[in-house]
Design an enzyme around this catalytic site. Sequence first.
Site, mmCIF file in Angstrom:
data_model
loop_
_atom_site.group_PDB
_atom_site.id
_atom_site.type_symbol
_atom_site.label_atom_id
_atom_site.label_comp_id
_atom_site.label_asym_id
_atom_site.label_seq_id
_atom_site.Cartn_x
_atom_site.Cartn_y
_atom_site.Cartn_z
ATOM 1 N N GLU A 35 0.826 -1.206 0.000
ATOM 2 C CA GLU A 35 0.000 0.000 0.000
ATOM 3 C C GLU A 35 0.864 1.261 0.000
ATOM 4 O O GLU A 35 1.863 1.357 0.711
ATOM 5 C CB GLU A 35 -0.897 -0.022 1.247
ATOM 6 C CG GLU A 35 -1.774 1.195 1.416
ATOM 7 C CD GLU A 35 -2.572 1.166 2.718
ATOM 8 O OE1 GLU A 35 -3.563 1.905 2.824
ATOM 9 O OE2 GLU A 35 -2.207 0.388 3.640
ATOM 10 N N LYS A 46 -9.429 2.488 -2.054
ATOM 11 C CA LYS A 46 -9.684 2.039 -0.690
ATOM 12 C C LYS A 46 -11.054 2.545 -0.236
ATOM 13 O O LYS A 46 -11.364 3.734 -0.380
ATOM 14 C CB LYS A 46 -8.572 2.554 0.227
ATOM 15 C CG LYS A 46 -8.550 1.954 1.623
ATOM 16 C CD LYS A 46 -7.282 2.405 2.356
ATOM 17 C CE LYS A 46 -7.129 1.782 3.718
ATOM 18 N NZ LYS A 46 -5.857 2.187 4.367
ATOM 19 N N CYS A 74 -5.727 -2.928 2.482
ATOM 20 C CA CYS A 74 -5.445 -2.854 3.906
ATOM 21 C C CYS A 74 -6.708 -2.955 4.764
ATOM 22 O O CYS A 74 -7.244 -4.036 4.954
ATOM 23 C CB CYS A 74 -4.642 -1.590 4.218
ATOM 24 S SG CYS A 74 -3.794 -1.635 5.826
ATOM 25 N N GLY A 121 23.943 9.922 26.895
ATOM 26 C CA GLY A 121 24.501 9.923 28.228
ATOM 27 C C GLY A 121 24.387 8.541 28.835
ATOM 28 O O GLY A 121 23.283 8.006 28.958
ATOM 29 N N LEU A 122 25.519 7.964 29.184
ATOM 30 C CA LEU A 122 25.553 6.611 29.753
ATOM 31 C C LEU A 122 25.764 6.743 31.255
ATOM 32 O O LEU A 122 26.849 7.094 31.717
ATOM 33 C CB LEU A 122 26.684 5.809 29.107
ATOM 34 C CG LEU A 122 26.666 4.303 29.335
ATOM 35 C CD1 LEU A 122 25.444 3.658 28.708
ATOM 36 C CD2 LEU A 122 27.933 3.671 28.750
#
Length: 552
Positions: free
Chosen positions: A45, A113, A149, A290-291
């Site tokens: 689609e 559709k 769909c 940021g870890l």
Amino acid sequence: MADRFRITLAQLNATVGDIEGNAARAQAAWHKARDAGADLLALPEMFITGYNMQDLILKPVFHQTAIARLEALARDCADGPAIAIGGPTLEGARLHNAYYILQGGTVSAQVLKHHLPNFNVFDEERTFESGDVTGPYVVNGLRIGSPVCEDAWYEDVAETLAETGAELLLVPNGSPYFRDKLELRQNVMVSRVIETGLPAIYLNLVGGQDDQVFDGGSFALNPGGALALQMPVMEEAIAHIDLRRGADGWRIEQGPLAHVPDAMEQDYHAMVLALRDYMGKTGFKKVLLGLSGGIDSAIVATIAADALGPDNVRCVMLPSEYTSDHSLEDAKAVAQALGCRYDFVPISDSRQAVTRTLASLFEGTEPDLTEENIQSRLRGLLLMALSNKFGEMLLTTGNKSEVAVGYATIYGDMAGGYNPIKDVYKTRVFDLCRWRNAHHRDWMMGPEGEVIPPRIIDKPPSAELRPDQKDEDSLPPYEVLDRILELLVDMDASVADCVAEGFDRATVEKVEHLLYISEYKRFQSAPGTRLSKRAFWLDRRYPIVNRWRDRG
């Protein structure tokens, strides 16, 4: 009449707005179909425009360009198999979602559709007009009906097609992922097959688009509902399927049945695919984050390494005086295990400078959340500086539990361009970390093995913005919080419903209050991968100004 018919199914990744690129992908698939001796190439689609286009499709020059490109594709692919491909069409001034049949150098048929979805992430009644239900089109003698769909979710379209002579249902889709969606699709299509007695092919898009992930998973069913083909989930694939006419009509010859992973793996793969496509389709090559040494940033770093490769991920530890030695060790261990760059940028001096700058204005007040948020916003400032300097997109790391109740600092740790775990409750983050430590797949670009130290998974969560801080100081335990949020957010339950399940009324009312007052933060938050039917953004649209509270 011929008793055999071959269809090439192209489960491909379209990019919204890249009309030329999408057309080129369609034409490349057409060459493969021609080489395979196919009668028809089928694409999903709205493939020519990408999906979901939202209001972009309303721009006249955009949909006119797409229509013209489809007509050119028909001319370019005149000598070979027909092409079935989704795109916009105009009937007068009425814009439709259509499925084009390109054959012999021209547009030989169009299917419009009929049922326009207007729920969850869909708003097609805003952008398209409903088309009339019409009969099948013909390709090399085979009468094919294509419910587009949403049309396949209702009995009427398939029933009309069967009554007007269709011998096969070919259903093009732009169906986005949520947990357990594939099983739901298959159940619906089995109903259409049993009702009509026709074989059916369900063809879906694959790939990430903003917050949505199209998970592929295309399949084919024979009369009676037997599965004749299963294509992989979350991956591009091309399949050639053969139909044979017998005394009882057409049947699909048995094809391969791809393995369908469990929900945990599909969720993780969706986050990897969504980030990879968000980066690739917006032009970014590298990320940073940021870890902290906590679990959320650890799983985001791992997703990033799996999506982009460790060399394209920068992990930055920004400790304050409240950051524990365990967090320092754990953050570095994650970066090293993944093979990502690790930078160490303390913020204590910067925090003290800001405190001195504000000292005269804050004189006579007690330290509170304000000072905690200064730390978070300093981190956001420094991370955005790195992002600007080096062209690396900043990832945010707030899980759905935190996003729901506002347990994040706006313009601080909420700063960034994308949040892979935005639709993952905290308790599921723990599960995902354990799953990733134990599993590795060929679509992962990060290393195999234990990449998240068990101590990160096992230790009590903390923002570490003050001494001995724990999340449970101000929030219910996550197993309690997450279930209340599932009820309030995912199921639209009332406070009374939550109490009936055994939760304390005061706790539920507090969570509901936090949920509502945090709407302004979510309104300004980064997009993130949609994994459920009730993700924050298009699935749940609430006002920012809202005095409603459920008093039972």
